[in-house]
Write an enzyme that holds these catalytic residues in place. Structure first.
Site, mmCIF file in Angstrom:
data_model
loop_
_atom_site.group_PDB
_atom_site.id
_atom_site.type_symbol
_atom_site.label_atom_id
_atom_site.label_comp_id
_atom_site.label_asym_id
_atom_site.label_seq_id
_atom_site.Cartn_x
_atom_site.Cartn_y
_atom_site.Cartn_z
ATOM 1 N N TYR A 2 18.944 29.928 7.774
ATOM 2 C CA TYR A 2 18.083 30.690 8.736
ATOM 3 C C TYR A 2 18.086 30.149 10.389
ATOM 4 O O TYR A 2 18.663 29.547 10.960
ATOM 5 C CB TYR A 2 16.689 29.602 8.097
ATOM 6 C CG TYR A 2 16.501 30.434 7.234
ATOM 7 C CD1 TYR A 2 16.131 31.460 6.812
ATOM 8 C CD2 TYR A 2 16.060 29.582 6.294
ATOM 9 C CE1 TYR A 2 16.068 31.977 5.269
ATOM 10 C CE2 TYR A 2 15.774 29.608 5.291
ATOM 11 C CZ TYR A 2 15.467 30.511 4.083
ATOM 12 O OH TYR A 2 15.197 30.812 2.732
ATOM 13 N N LYS B 123 0.751 -1.212 0.185
ATOM 14 C CA LYS B 123 0.302 0.219 0.258
ATOM 15 C C LYS B 123 1.074 1.284 0.167
ATOM 16 O O LYS B 123 1.984 1.089 0.109
ATOM 17 C CB LYS B 123 -0.620 0.094 1.254
ATOM 18 C CG LYS B 123 -0.014 -0.032 3.063
ATOM 19 C CD LYS B 123 -1.059 -0.122 4.177
ATOM 20 C CE LYS B 123 0.077 0.200 5.365
ATOM 21 N NZ LYS B 123 -0.577 -0.555 5.698
HETATM 22 C C1 LIG Z 1 0.060 -1.439 6.606
HETATM 23 C C2 LIG Z 1 -0.889 -3.036 7.010
HETATM 24 C C3 LIG Z 1 -0.105 -4.023 7.579
HETATM 25 C C4 LIG Z 1 1.744 -4.204 7.328
HETATM 26 O O1 LIG Z 1 1.808 -4.315 8.441
HETATM 27 P P1 LIG Z 1 3.360 -3.841 9.089
HETATM 28 O O2 LIG Z 1 3.932 -2.960 10.667
HETATM 29 O O3 LIG Z 1 3.765 -2.388 8.117
HETATM 30 O O4 LIG Z 1 4.531 -4.737 9.090
HETATM 31 C C5 LIG Z 1 -0.941 -5.279 7.509
HETATM 32 N N1 LIG Z 1 -2.031 -5.184 7.879
HETATM 33 C C6 LIG Z 1 -2.964 -3.830 7.427
HETATM 34 C C7 LIG Z 1 -4.645 -3.699 7.379
HETATM 35 C C8 LIG Z 1 -2.468 -2.569 7.393
HETATM 36 O O5 LIG Z 1 -2.665 -1.466 6.832
#
Ligand SMILES: *Cc1c(COP(=O)(O)O)cnc(C)c1O
Length: 370
Positions: free
Chosen positions: A266, A34
């Site tokens: 800055y 994702k």
């Molecule tokens: C992002 C996510 C994961 C992965 O989690 P990690 O901690 O990166 O392994 C698994 N399941 C869902 C529903 C997520 O949103």
């Protein structure tokens, strides 16, 4: 003309290595790619998973799921970030063979409505809320959910999903155990009507600590990219030997002395108390390189660490080059993440920024050009 901007390099060999490390845990995997594969590039990640013979993948939006399909991934693609699906979402899911995640009554009703009169079968994932308090049906609703789906001939729940909220914290193991119990109680209800439905509960931390059933399709995310969610706990390292996947470098724009008593940047937050050699690197907060890092923040030049000094600007950051064995020239590259030698890790940057490696790769990954 060369763009004076930062460059993101993704080491796909290390990505493949991390998957093989995770496969040794013995679970079927649904790698989570994702959010553009946590900044690493979802299109290429899809192709890599396909080449490895992986049969499940998790995307963010349905659009991202479609992109994964278009890039050659042939397995099941679950979209974790589904709103109440509209007609066109269902049409896209059917056309591309995507698996929308249904997590609410509104979602169920919308899918049923959109499937009315269609001949095809829509595969869906059903989300159960086991304690994240985010998306999903409570255990108390599962009889109704199962009944509703049993009455909808062309909708097939292929996987039940829930998400662990504290599996990365060994002090919270009892809470995680409670989430597992709720999850498999919900699955038992669903299995009466759908005996072939799979279960998917474990994230990276859940996979590493082996808290789920052996049949669970675990969904590792962060470990694919080389980082250990159990970092800093007594269970650090149990994911196995992970290798970092993302590297980010930027060209040095200017190298010059800073004389004793002079200041730079800055706010004049850095003042030289001795003769210094400084360099300005073409990365700043516009590139996701955060403006307020902790003292001790470094970059890496020719394999040696140099401290960041002064205030990070929009597109430039200053480093102190005085201690380098050989000073670099303008045009040479500074690695803010990864690279040769004593490389900086996303975990270290996360510590300097007061965040987690997930946010570091998501932010810096937005600079990818290909
Ligand atoms: C992002 C996510 C994961 C992965 O989690 P990690 O901690 O990166 O392994 C698994 N399941 C869902 C529903 C997520 O949103």
């Amino acid at each position: 003309m060369k763009e004076p901007s930062c460059r993101v390099h993704i080491n796909w060999e290390n990505f493949r290595h991390n998957i093989s490390v995770l496969m040794q845990k013995g679970h079927t995997l649904m790698p989570v790619i994702k959010a553009d594969a946590y900044g690493h590039g979802v299109a290429r990640a899809a192709l890599e998973l396909e080449k490895l013979g992986i049969t499940w993948a998790a995307a963010g939006t349905l659009k991202e799921a479609a992109l994964i399909r278009e890039n050659g991934f042939s397995g099941h693609i679950v979209s974790l970030l589904c709103p109440v699906p509209e007609e066109e979402d269902v049409a896209l899911a059917l056309e591309k063979g995507l698996v929308p995640l249904i997590h609410s009554k509104e979602g169920l009703l919308a899918v049923k409505e959109a499937m009315q009169g269609r001949r095809q079968i829509l595969d869906i994932a059903v989300k159960v809320d086991t304690g994240m308090g985010r998306l999903g049906f409570p255990l108390s609703a599962m009889e109704k959910v199962a009944g509703f789906l049993a009455g909808a001939e062309n909708i097939r729940p292929v996987v039940q999903i829930s998400h662990l909220s504290v599996a990365d914290d060994p002090d919270e193991d009892a809470y995680t155990a409670g989430q597992c119990e709720l999850f498999y109680s919900a699955a038992a209800i669903m299995h009466r009507s759908f005996p072939d439905m799979r279960c998917s509960l474990g994230n990276t931390a859940g996979l590493a600590t082996l808290v789920t059933d052996s049949e669970d399709i675990c969904r590792p995310g962060i470990a694919l990219y080389g980082y250990d969610p159990l970092h800093g706990t007594e269970k650090e390292g149990i994911c196995g030997n992970l290798l970092p996947v993302m590297e980010v470098s930027a060209p040095i724009l200017s190298v010059h002395p800073l004389h004793k008593g002079e200041s730079l940047g800055y706010g004049r937050t850095y003042k030289a108390d001795s003769e210094r050699l400084v360099g300005w690197v073409a990365i700043g907060y516009a590139d996701g390189y955060r403006r307020n890092p902790a003292p001790g923040t470094c970059m890496c030049i020719n394999g040696t660490r140099v401290p960041v000094i002064g205030r990070v600007a929009m597109q430039m950051t200053c480093v102190d080059l005085t201690e380098l064995p050989a000073p670099p020239s303008p045009g040479d590259r500074a690695y803010v993440l990864g690279g040769p030698g004593n490389a900086v890790s996303a975990q270290e940057i996360a510590d300097w920024w007061g965040t987690i490696p997930y946010e570091v790769t998501c932010l810096l990954g937005k600079n990818k050009t290909e």
